[in-house]
Design an enzyme around this catalytic site. Structure first.
Site, PDB file in Angstrom:
ATOM      1  N   GLU A  89      -1.497  -5.009  -1.761  1.00 42.76           N
ATOM      2  CA  GLU A  89      -1.146  -5.898  -0.640  1.00 42.76           C
ATOM      3  C   GLU A  89      -1.313  -7.383  -0.945  1.00 42.76           C
ATOM      4  O   GLU A  89      -1.171  -8.215  -0.047  1.00 42.76           O
ATOM      5  CB  GLU A  89      -1.907  -5.524   0.645  1.00 42.76           C
ATOM      6  CG  GLU A  89      -1.551  -4.150   1.215  1.00 42.76           C
ATOM      7  CD  GLU A  89      -0.195  -4.093   1.930  1.00 42.76           C
ATOM      8  OE1 GLU A  89       0.294  -5.152   2.360  1.00 42.76           O
ATOM      9  OE2 GLU A  89       0.378  -2.985   2.035  1.00 42.76           O
ATOM     10  N   ASP A 102      -7.355  -2.673  -0.495  1.00 42.45           N
ATOM     11  CA  ASP A 102      -6.325  -3.452   0.201  1.00 42.45           C
ATOM     12  C   ASP A 102      -6.900  -4.855   0.425  1.00 42.45           C
ATOM     13  O   ASP A 102      -8.039  -4.992   0.891  1.00 42.45           O
ATOM     14  CB  ASP A 102      -6.031  -2.746   1.544  1.00 42.45           C
ATOM     15  CG  ASP A 102      -4.894  -3.363   2.336  1.00 42.45           C
ATOM     16  OD1 ASP A 102      -4.749  -4.594   2.327  1.00 42.45           O
ATOM     17  OD2 ASP A 102      -4.169  -2.599   3.012  1.00 42.45           O
ATOM     18  N   ASP A 153      -6.504  -6.849   2.690  1.00 46.01           N
ATOM     19  CA  ASP A 153      -6.929  -7.108   4.068  1.00 46.01           C
ATOM     20  C   ASP A 153      -8.250  -6.443   4.445  1.00 46.01           C
ATOM     21  O   ASP A 153      -8.746  -6.622   5.561  1.00 46.01           O
ATOM     22  CB  ASP A 153      -5.814  -6.807   5.076  1.00 46.01           C
ATOM     23  CG  ASP A 153      -5.444  -5.323   5.165  1.00 46.01           C
ATOM     24  OD1 ASP A 153      -6.337  -4.469   5.067  1.00 46.01           O
ATOM     25  OD2 ASP A 153      -4.242  -5.040   5.363  1.00 46.01           O
ATOM     26  N   ASP A 207     -10.062  -0.958   3.436  1.00 42.24           N
ATOM     27  CA  ASP A 207      -8.876  -1.419   4.151  1.00 42.24           C
ATOM     28  C   ASP A 207      -9.254  -1.776   5.585  1.00 42.24           C
ATOM     29  O   ASP A 207     -10.189  -1.188   6.145  1.00 42.24           O
ATOM     30  CB  ASP A 207      -7.851  -0.260   4.157  1.00 42.24           C
ATOM     31  CG  ASP A 207      -6.420  -0.703   4.390  1.00 42.24           C
ATOM     32  OD1 ASP A 207      -6.203  -1.695   5.095  1.00 42.24           O
ATOM     33  OD2 ASP A 207      -5.505  -0.016   3.870  1.00 42.24           O
ATOM     34  N   ASP A 262      -3.864   3.440   7.685  1.00 44.32           N
ATOM     35  CA  ASP A 262      -2.597   3.829   7.042  1.00 44.32           C
ATOM     36  C   ASP A 262      -2.343   5.329   7.183  1.00 44.32           C
ATOM     37  O   ASP A 262      -2.022   6.039   6.223  1.00 44.32           O
ATOM     38  CB  ASP A 262      -2.586   3.383   5.560  1.00 44.32           C
ATOM     39  CG  ASP A 262      -2.614   1.860   5.426  1.00 44.32           C
ATOM     40  OD1 ASP A 262      -2.261   1.163   6.402  1.00 44.32           O
ATOM     41  OD2 ASP A 262      -2.997   1.362   4.360  1.00 44.32           O
ATOM     42  N   HIS A 311       4.055   1.144   4.348  1.00 41.62           N
ATOM     43  CA  HIS A 311       2.688   0.961   3.822  1.00 41.62           C
ATOM     44  C   HIS A 311       1.634   1.448   4.829  1.00 41.62           C
ATOM     45  O   HIS A 311       0.467   1.540   4.477  1.00 41.62           O
ATOM     46  CB  HIS A 311       2.427  -0.498   3.406  1.00 41.62           C
ATOM     47  CG  HIS A 311       2.364  -1.497   4.522  1.00 41.62           C
ATOM     48  ND1 HIS A 311       1.907  -2.780   4.332  1.00 41.62           N
ATOM     49  CD2 HIS A 311       2.699  -1.411   5.850  1.00 41.62           C
ATOM     50  CE1 HIS A 311       1.951  -3.446   5.489  1.00 41.62           C
ATOM     51  NE2 HIS A 311       2.437  -2.635   6.413  1.00 41.62           N
ATOM     52  N   HIS A 367      -7.037  -1.130   7.747  1.00 35.29           N
ATOM     53  CA  HIS A 367      -6.178  -0.150   8.420  1.00 35.29           C
ATOM     54  C   HIS A 367      -6.408   1.260   7.875  1.00 35.29           C
ATOM     55  O   HIS A 367      -6.769   1.420   6.709  1.00 35.29           O
ATOM     56  CB  HIS A 367      -4.695  -0.503   8.206  1.00 35.29           C
ATOM     57  CG  HIS A 367      -4.357  -1.919   8.554  1.00 35.29           C
ATOM     58  ND1 HIS A 367      -4.356  -2.933   7.624  1.00 35.29           N
ATOM     59  CD2 HIS A 367      -4.012  -2.482   9.741  1.00 35.29           C
ATOM     60  CE1 HIS A 367      -4.017  -4.075   8.211  1.00 35.29           C
ATOM     61  NE2 HIS A 367      -3.809  -3.833   9.501  1.00 35.29           N
ATOM     62  N   HIS A 405       0.788  -1.226   0.000  1.00 38.02           N
ATOM     63  CA  HIS A 405       0.000   0.000   0.000  1.00 38.02           C
ATOM     64  C   HIS A 405       0.825   1.284   0.000  1.00 38.02           C
ATOM     65  O   HIS A 405       0.280   2.371  -0.237  1.00 38.02           O
ATOM     66  CB  HIS A 405      -0.993   0.003   1.175  1.00 38.02           C
ATOM     67  CG  HIS A 405      -2.367   0.415   0.776  1.00 38.02           C
ATOM     68  ND1 HIS A 405      -3.494   0.143   1.521  1.00 38.02           N
ATOM     69  CD2 HIS A 405      -2.810   1.113  -0.319  1.00 38.02           C
ATOM     70  CE1 HIS A 405      -4.558   0.655   0.899  1.00 38.02           C
ATOM     71  NE2 HIS A 405      -4.176   1.244  -0.202  1.00 38.02           N
TER      72      HIS A 405
HETATM   73  N1  ARG Z   1      -0.713   0.186  11.460  1.00 38.71           N
HETATM   74  C1  ARG Z   1       0.193  -0.903  11.223  1.00 38.71           C
HETATM   75  C2  ARG Z   1       1.592  -0.360  10.958  1.00 38.71           C
HETATM   76  O1  ARG Z   1       1.747   0.806  10.761  1.00 38.71           O
HETATM   77  C3  ARG Z   1      -0.279  -1.780  10.079  1.00 38.71           C
HETATM   78  C4  ARG Z   1      -0.295  -1.123   8.733  1.00 38.71           C
HETATM   79  C5  ARG Z   1      -0.839  -2.034   7.692  1.00 38.71           C
HETATM   80  N2  ARG Z   1      -0.936  -1.362   6.419  1.00 38.71           N
HETATM   81  C6  ARG Z   1      -1.224  -1.964   5.291  1.00 38.71           C
HETATM   82  N3  ARG Z   1      -1.238  -1.216   4.198  1.00 38.71           N
HETATM   83  N4  ARG Z   1      -1.483  -3.252   5.255  1.00 38.71           N
HETATM   84  O2  ARG Z   1       2.540  -1.120  10.956  1.00 38.71           O
HETATM   85 MN    MN Z   2      -3.573  -0.565   3.573  1.00 37.67          MN
HETATM   86 MN    MN Z   3      -4.494  -2.959   5.397  1.00 35.66          MN
END
Ligand code: ARG
Ligand code: MN
Ligand code: MN
Length: 307
Positions: A271, A226, A228, A123, A127, A140, A125, A96
Site C-alpha cells: 500500500e 500495510d 496504513d 493493518d 480486508d 484490496h 483494515h 494489498h
Molecule cells: N474496507 C474498505 C473497502 O473495502 C477499505 C479497504 C482498505 N484496504 C486496504 N488494503 N487498504 O473499500
Molecule cells: Mn490492507
Molecule cells: Mn489497510
C-alpha cells in the site's frame, strides 16, 4: 540470510493510481543497502508481471479491475510458491490485493512441507470483504476472506488450493471495519486485535501470545505490513489513511520482536503510494522497519525477548 526482493507493482486493487511506483520507492529508499549492511545476501529479482488477462464479469457492479487483479493473483501465487523454496522472500507492493496471490502461493508451499502457515496482518483494515459484500469495489479490501477460503469468490477468482486456517491469522492495528466485514469475520476464528487491544494490553502481550502459537505448531509465519497500520502522521503515503494508528516505537518493537522470535519465513510491505509521500519519508520509514525485522537493533541484545 538470503533475502529475495520481489516487486509486485499492483495498483488496480485500489481506487487510485500510485501504488505501481511502490517497488521503485523501496529501492530508491535504499532497501538493498540496508539489508546488506546487516550482513544479508540480497538478490533483487525485479518486478513480477501479471499473467495474461481474461474477460471476467460478476453480478456485483461495483467491482473494479476484476480481470487485472485475477491476472496478478495468478502471477503472484506462482512467484510466492517458487521463491519460497529457499531464502527469505520480501514482496514489495503494490496494493494489498497482491496478498491474495502471495499468501495462496506461500500456503501451497507450507502444505507441501507439511507445516501450517500463519499470517500476521498488520493493518488498519481487516480486508475481509468478498466479491459480493464489497461496496467500494476495491479489491484490496478482499484478500483475507479469499485466502482463508471464505465463500463469495467461486468461479471468478482462482480456486484456493490450500486455504489458510482462519485460526492462524492474527490481525493487529485494526480500526476501520465495514459492517459486512464485521459480521463475516466474527463467524471465524481470526484473531482481531483492534487499537483498543493495543492500548489496553500493549503490542508485546498481543504479539507474544501469537508467536507462542506459531512456535508450538512449528508453523511458517508470513508477515503482511500495510502502510496504513502506521499512524498517518508518520506514514502519509497511503491512500486509505485512518487516524490513531501504530506509533513509530510500537511498529519498530513489533519488527524487533519478530526478528528475535526467528519465526518469520516471508514478508510483504504493501500500500505504499509514493505519489502521496513527502520527500520519501514513508518509504524511508518502511525500509527502517524492514531493517528492524531483519536484525537491526540499537544495541546488541544477548537475551532473546521471546521464549
Ligand atoms: N474496507 C474498505 C473497502 O473495502 C477499505 C479497504 C482498505 N484496504 C486496504 N488494503 N487498504 O473499500
Ligand atoms: Mn490492507
Ligand atoms: Mn489497510
Amino acid at each position: 540470510m538470503h533475502c529475495k526482493l520481489i516487486g509486485a507493482p499492483v495498483q488496480d486493487g485500489t481506487g487510485r493510481m500510485g501504488c505501481e511506483m511502490g517497488p521503485s520507492a523501496f529501492r530508491a529508499a535504499g532497501l538493498t543497502q540496508a539489508l546488506e549492511e546487516l550482513g544479508h545476501n540480497v538478490t533483487d529479482l525485479g518486478n513480477v508481471e501479471p499473467a495474461p488477462k481474461r474477460a471476467l464479469t460478476h453480478s456485483n457492479p461495483a467491482l473494479k479491475n476484476l480481470s487485472e487483479i485475477v491476472a496478478w493473483i495468478e502471477a503472484l501465487d506462482k512467484a510466492a510458491y517458487d521463491h519460497s523454496a529457499d531464502g527469505f522472500p520480501i514482496f514489495l507492493g503494490g496494493d494489498h490485493a497482491l496478498a491474495a496471490g502471495t499468501v495462496c502461493g506461500l500456503s501451497r508451499r507450507a502444505k507441501e512441507l507439511g507445516r501450517p502457515l500463519f499470517v500476521l496482518w498488520l493493518d488498519a483494515h481487516t480486508d475481509f470483504h468478498t466479491l459480493e459484500t464489497t461496496a467500494s469495489g476495491n479489491l484490496h479490501g478482499t484478500p483475507v476472506a479469499y485466502y482463508t477460503g471464505q465463500k463469495g469468490f467461486e468461479g471468478t477468482f482462482p480456486e484456493v488450493l490450500a486455504p489458510v486456517d482462519p485460526a492462524n491469522v492474527c490481525m493487529i492495528g485494526i480500526r476501520s471495519v465495514d459492517p459486512a466485514e464485521r459480521v463475516a469475520i466474527s463467524k471465524t476464528e481470526v484473531t482481531v486485535n483492534d487499537m483498543r487491544m493495543i492500548d489496553e494490553h500493549g503490542v508485546v502481550a498481543l504479539l507474544n501470545r501469537f508467536l507462542q502459537r506459531v512456535k508450538d505448531a512449528n508453523g511458517l509465519l508470513h508477515v503482511s505490513l500495510d502502510v496504513d497500520f502506521l499512524d498517518p502522521n508518520i506514514a502519509p503515503a497511503v491512500g486509505t489513511t485512518v487516524p490513531g494508528g501504530a506509533t513509530f516505537r510500537e511498529a519498530h518493537l513489533i519488527m524487533e520482536m519478530l526478528h528475535d522470535s526467528e519465526l518469520v519465513t516471508s514478508f510483504e510491505a504493501v500500500e505504499l503510494n509514493p505519489f502521496l509521500d513527502e520527500r520519501g519519508r514513508t518509504a524511508f520509514l518502511m525500509v527502517d522497519l524492514i531493517a528492524s525485522l531483519m536484525g537491526r537493533s540499537v544495541m546488541d541484545r544477548p537475551t532473546r525477548s521471546f521464549a
